[in-house]
Motif scaffolding. Structure first.
Motif, PDB file in Angstrom:
ATOM      1  N   GLY A 171       5.582  23.115  12.245  1.00 16.07           N
ATOM      2  CA  GLY A 171       4.287  23.696  11.911  1.00 16.07           C
ATOM      3  C   GLY A 171       3.148  23.042  12.668  1.00 16.07           C
ATOM      4  N   VAL A 172       3.198  21.709  12.802  1.00 12.07           N
ATOM      5  CA  VAL A 172       2.153  20.990  13.541  1.00 12.07           C
ATOM      6  C   VAL A 172       2.187  21.366  15.015  1.00 12.07           C
ATOM      7  CG1 VAL A 172       1.395  18.702  14.292  1.00 12.07           C
ATOM      8  CG2 VAL A 172       2.087  19.068  11.914  1.00 12.07           C
ATOM      9  N   ALA A 173       3.391  21.423  15.585  1.00 13.09           N
ATOM     10  CA  ALA A 173       3.527  21.703  17.018  1.00 13.09           C
ATOM     11  C   ALA A 173       3.121  23.124  17.368  1.00 13.09           C
ATOM     12  CB  ALA A 173       4.973  21.444  17.453  1.00 13.09           C
ATOM     13  N   LEU A 174       3.430  24.068  16.494  1.00 15.09           N
ATOM     14  CA  LEU A 174       3.182  25.477  16.798  1.00 15.09           C
ATOM     15  C   LEU A 174       1.975  26.033  16.063  1.00 15.09           C
ATOM     16  CD1 LEU A 174       6.874  26.828  16.803  1.00 15.09           C
ATOM     17  CD2 LEU A 174       5.502  25.976  18.713  1.00 15.09           C
ATOM     18  N   GLY A 175       1.264  25.196  15.324  1.00 17.92           N
ATOM     19  CA  GLY A 175       0.067  25.636  14.627  1.00 17.92           C
ATOM     20  C   GLY A 175       0.335  26.633  13.517  1.00 17.92           C
ATOM     21  N   VAL A 229      18.692  28.897  22.495  1.00 16.51           N
ATOM     22  CA  VAL A 229      17.427  29.619  22.310  1.00 16.51           C
ATOM     23  C   VAL A 229      16.411  28.749  21.574  1.00 16.51           C
ATOM     24  CG1 VAL A 229      16.333  31.622  21.226  1.00 16.51           C
ATOM     25  CG2 VAL A 229      18.537  31.884  22.376  1.00 16.51           C
ATOM     26  N   GLY A 230      16.857  28.055  20.521  1.00 13.14           N
ATOM     27  CA  GLY A 230      15.956  27.197  19.763  1.00 13.14           C
ATOM     28  C   GLY A 230      15.399  26.057  20.589  1.00 13.14           C
ATOM     29  N   MET A 231      16.193  25.517  21.515  1.00 15.65           N
ATOM     30  CA  MET A 231      15.732  24.418  22.365  1.00 15.65           C
ATOM     31  C   MET A 231      14.528  24.818  23.204  1.00 15.65           C
ATOM     32  SD  MET A 231      19.097  22.572  23.932  1.00 15.65           S
ATOM     33  CE  MET A 231      18.068  21.690  25.115  1.00 15.65           C
ATOM     34  N   TYR A 232      14.523  26.071  23.660  1.00 18.68           N
ATOM     35  CA  TYR A 232      13.489  26.493  24.610  1.00 18.68           C
ATOM     36  C   TYR A 232      12.521  27.520  24.022  1.00 18.68           C
ATOM     37  CZ  TYR A 232      16.600  24.185  27.910  1.00 18.68           C
ATOM     38  OH  TYR A 232      17.372  23.256  28.560  1.00 18.68           O
ATOM     39  N   ALA A 233      12.521  27.717  22.714  1.00 24.00           N
ATOM     40  CA  ALA A 233      11.644  28.719  22.095  1.00 24.00           C
ATOM     41  C   ALA A 233      10.180  28.374  22.355  1.00 24.00           C
ATOM     42  CB  ALA A 233      11.910  28.778  20.594  1.00 24.00           C
ATOM     43  N   PRO A 234       9.402  29.333  22.910  1.00 22.52           N
ATOM     44  CA  PRO A 234       7.998  29.047  23.226  1.00 22.52           C
ATOM     45  C   PRO A 234       7.053  29.213  22.045  1.00 22.52           C
ATOM     46  CG  PRO A 234       8.564  31.239  23.985  1.00 22.52           C
ATOM     47  CD  PRO A 234       9.832  30.649  23.416  1.00 22.52           C
ATOM     48  N   ASN A 235       7.506  29.901  20.988  1.00 22.35           N
ATOM     49  CA  ASN A 235       6.616  30.153  19.854  1.00 22.35           C
ATOM     50  C   ASN A 235       7.441  30.336  18.584  1.00 22.35           C
ATOM     51  OD1 ASN A 235       7.501  32.984  19.797  1.00 22.35           O
ATOM     52  ND2 ASN A 235       6.208  33.226  21.627  1.00 22.35           N
ATOM     53  N   LEU A 236       6.749  30.495  17.477  1.00 18.41           N
ATOM     54  CA  LEU A 236       7.425  30.593  16.183  1.00 18.41           C
ATOM     55  C   LEU A 236       8.285  31.850  16.094  1.00 18.41           C
ATOM     56  CD1 LEU A 236       7.753  29.268  13.383  1.00 18.41           C
ATOM     57  CD2 LEU A 236       5.843  30.678  12.592  1.00 18.41           C
ATOM     58  N   GLY A 237       7.835  32.960  16.673  1.00 17.98           N
ATOM     59  CA  GLY A 237       8.606  34.193  16.612  1.00 17.98           C
ATOM     60  C   GLY A 237       9.976  34.057  17.241  1.00 17.98           C
ATOM     61  N   VAL A 238      10.038  33.454  18.428  1.00 17.06           N
ATOM     62  CA  VAL A 238      11.333  33.242  19.092  1.00 17.06           C
ATOM     63  C   VAL A 238      12.181  32.264  18.291  1.00 17.06           C
ATOM     64  CG1 VAL A 238      12.463  32.404  21.195  1.00 17.06           C
ATOM     65  CG2 VAL A 238      10.364  33.767  21.359  1.00 17.06           C
ATOM     66  N   LEU A 239      11.546  31.268  17.700  1.00 22.26           N
ATOM     67  CA  LEU A 239      12.279  30.301  16.897  1.00 22.26           C
ATOM     68  C   LEU A 239      12.901  30.974  15.671  1.00 22.26           C
ATOM     69  CD1 LEU A 239      12.713  27.290  17.364  1.00 22.26           C
ATOM     70  CD2 LEU A 239      10.878  26.840  15.738  1.00 22.26           C
ATOM     71  N   ILE A 240      12.162  31.886  15.058  1.00 21.02           N
ATOM     72  CA  ILE A 240      12.699  32.641  13.926  1.00 21.02           C
ATOM     73  C   ILE A 240      13.882  33.493  14.377  1.00 21.02           C
ATOM     74  CG2 ILE A 240      12.186  34.508  12.296  1.00 21.02           C
ATOM     75  CD1 ILE A 240       9.341  33.367  12.100  1.00 21.02           C
ATOM     76  N   ALA A 241      13.774  34.105  15.568  1.00 21.63           N
ATOM     77  CA  ALA A 241      14.886  34.904  16.103  1.00 21.63           C
ATOM     78  C   ALA A 241      16.128  34.035  16.304  1.00 21.63           C
ATOM     79  CB  ALA A 241      14.474  35.559  17.421  1.00 21.63           C
ATOM     80  N   ALA A 242      15.925  32.807  16.786  1.00 26.46           N
ATOM     81  CA  ALA A 242      17.052  31.890  16.953  1.00 26.46           C
ATOM     82  C   ALA A 242      17.720  31.585  15.616  1.00 26.46           C
ATOM     83  CB  ALA A 242      16.585  30.593  17.614  1.00 26.46           C
ATOM     84  N   ARG A 243      16.921  31.465  14.569  1.00 21.03           N
ATOM     85  CA  ARG A 243      17.483  31.201  13.239  1.00 21.03           C
ATOM     86  C   ARG A 243      18.255  32.413  12.718  1.00 21.03           C
ATOM     87  NH1 ARG A 243      17.869  26.376  10.625  1.00 21.03           N
ATOM     88  NH2 ARG A 243      17.127  27.242   8.663  1.00 21.03           N
ATOM     89  N   VAL A 244      17.814  33.621  13.087  1.00 22.79           N
ATOM     90  CA  VAL A 244      18.565  34.818  12.701  1.00 22.79           C
ATOM     91  C   VAL A 244      19.940  34.809  13.360  1.00 22.79           C
ATOM     92  CG1 VAL A 244      18.667  37.332  12.907  1.00 22.79           C
ATOM     93  CG2 VAL A 244      16.526  36.229  12.245  1.00 22.79           C
ATOM     94  N   VAL A 245      19.971  34.535  14.673  1.00 20.87           N
ATOM     95  CA  VAL A 245      21.257  34.453  15.380  1.00 20.87           C
ATOM     96  C   VAL A 245      22.125  33.362  14.763  1.00 20.87           C
ATOM     97  CG1 VAL A 245      22.351  33.973  17.612  1.00 20.87           C
ATOM     98  CG2 VAL A 245      20.254  35.331  17.514  1.00 20.87           C
TER      99      VAL A 245
END
Length: 482
Positions: free
Chosen positions: A68-72, A122-138
């Protein structure tokens, strides 16, 4: 699909066909002669597959605040990292469990392990919260196969060997899950301290590689199914309606307001259509006809849902408060969780080989209530030893409930649908986690402060009390012996 009626709580004899292992299969559906030994080569992949989801659950608990801190992003948004994984897993478990029943464990296990590796990258290189959420779905879909595969293999080994006494292996699975839970928060804090929060996603790459190697080498091969197309046997319309129902319910829970009531209406309509479809489908996505005739199993699923509302609310909500409201670091928050998981291992080990389920679940429910009440006495200036005491009390139900629910499903489910039935146990557990995540988002809003933690504690007390009531009135548990 089997036409057999569901087993009674403890008195029916398993009757599935032979083992998946080529040389040991019994095509006549007969059981092996009593005295055979469980194939212990299966245990390592069973354990690794089963713990992929728990380790990601516990690690993310200490990573939410740094992310949360890193991605605001505030807690109300990072909560989606929890809900996304469990939404995918709750949806995927019945599908994968049914596929395992139809086509064997190995294929699904390997596909799932590969998806876990992809999610890690995907999680290692996710640029934002949306991509990170997608990685968690996978990641959620990838971790679907491990537990139902393990339970299905256990059921088939019981048929192959003629020994229907799985307490030792069931306890091993439960203790392995608790052990990983011990490692998870502390390991997550260590990884964040060394490599940042992205390292918690990178961990999935070696775990997936290990699962792929063990699965390929040790899991039994099964011949291709000749029982019709996959799409026809999976009931895709039923799966679609189930997806709409879960998604609408999740969105409502994550946005509790009068303006979101339409989502609840959509969920109710999808649920009604889902029931109508499943009662008429020749190969239903979830066989409601079987479940409807097996009330003890339905009660177990209900217990799992409310029990895990409490467990996951503590894991995610309490941990966020420890970091933001109490001011501890991610690594320190992980260490606060340590007494709970250590005591859970001891409790599971000591009680795992004891017969009976009812007593375990009653004590587990009471333990949850006591621990939640203790949370109401905590504040931003509470000494660390008080946090450790609360975590320690939570260790008792953590060790008892997981074991009791797992053993209940093993005895109550139709043996020919063990993969699907054990998958549904995880589905209801993850639905509990989604409720817990929504409750945390509602209680905390933009900051995980002490007032929000107390609101969350009252929600947890309500869920734990319901868990106790469902358990106390269920007479079938008194006859359940594992």
């Amino acid at each position: 699909m089997s036409d057999d009626k569901p087993r009674a709580a403890a008195d029916a004899t398993p009757h599935t066909g032979g083992s998946e292992r080529g040389g040991s299969a019994r095509g006549d559906g007969a059981r092996g002669e009593p005295g055979g030994r469980f194939d212990r080569c299966l245990i390592p992949p069973m354990i690794l597959g089963s713990v992929l989801n728990p380790i990601n659950s516990t690690i993310i608990a200490v990573a939410l605040v740094p992310i949360g801190v890193a991605l605001g992003a505030p807690p109300s948004e990072t909560a989606w990292l929890v809900s996304a994984l469990y939404f995918a897993t709750a949806l995927g478990q019945p599908v994968v469990g049914r596929l395992i029943d139809l086509f064997g464990s190995r294929r699904l296990f390997l596909i799932g392990a590969a998806l876990v590796g992809v999610a890690g990258v995907v999680g290692m290189y996710a640029p934002n919260l949306g991509v990170l959420i997608a990685a968690r779905v996978v990641l959620g879909f990838g971790t679907c196969a491990g537990y139902p595969a393990a339970m299905s293999l256990l059921r088939r080994e019981a048929d192959r060997t003629g020994n229907d006494n799985p307490r030792g292996v069931l306890t091993t699975l439960a203790v392995a899950t608790q052990t990983v839970a011990v490692i998870g928060p502390a390991l997550g804090g260590l990884l964040i301290g060394v490599g940042g929060w992205r390292a918690t996603f990178a961990l999935n790459i070696p775990l997936a590689a290990g699962a792929l190697i063990l699965g390929a080498l040790r899991l039994p091969k099964t011949p291709p199914s000749s029982r019709g197309g996959i799409a026809a046997r999976l009931d895709l319309p039923g799966a679609g309606l189930f997806t709409v129902m879960l998604m609408a319910l999740l969105l409502f829970l994550m946005n509790l307001s009068l303006g979101s009531l339409y989502l609840l209406a959509i969920a109710a309509a999808a649920a009604a259509a889902f029931v109508w479809r499943e009662l008429r489908a020749p190969e239903p996505f979830i066989d409601l006809r079987v479940l409807g005739g097996n009330r003890p199993l339905l009660a177990t699923y209900a217990r799992a849902l409310v029990a895990y509302v409490v467990a996951y609310a503590f894991l995610f909500g309490f941990t966020q408060w420890v970091e933001e409201g109490r001011g501890l670091s991610a690594s320190q928050a992980g260490l606060v969780q340590l007494p709970m998981f250590l005591l859970a291992i001891v409790v599971s080990t000591l009680t795992g080989r004891r017969e009976g389920v009812w007593g375990k679940l009653v004590v587990g429910a009471v333990g949850q209530i006591v621990a939640c009440v203790l949370m109401l006495f905590l504040n931003a200036s509470s000494p660390v030893w008080m946090l450790l005491v609360v975590a320690l009390v939570f260790g008792v139900p953590q060790g008892l409930n997981n074991l009791g629910l797992q053993n209940s499903v093993y005895r109550q489910a139709d043996p020919e649908r063990m993969g699907a039935s054990s998958g549904l146990l995880r589905t209801f557990s993850y639905m509990g986690s989604m409720v817990a995540s929504a409750a945390s988002a509602f209680a905390f809003g933009r900051h995980a402060d002490t007032g929000g933690m107390h609101v969350l504690a009252w929600v947890m007390i309500g869920a734990a009390t319901l868990f106790l009531l469902i358990t106390v009135v269920d007479r079938s548990l008194g006859r359940l012996v594992v």
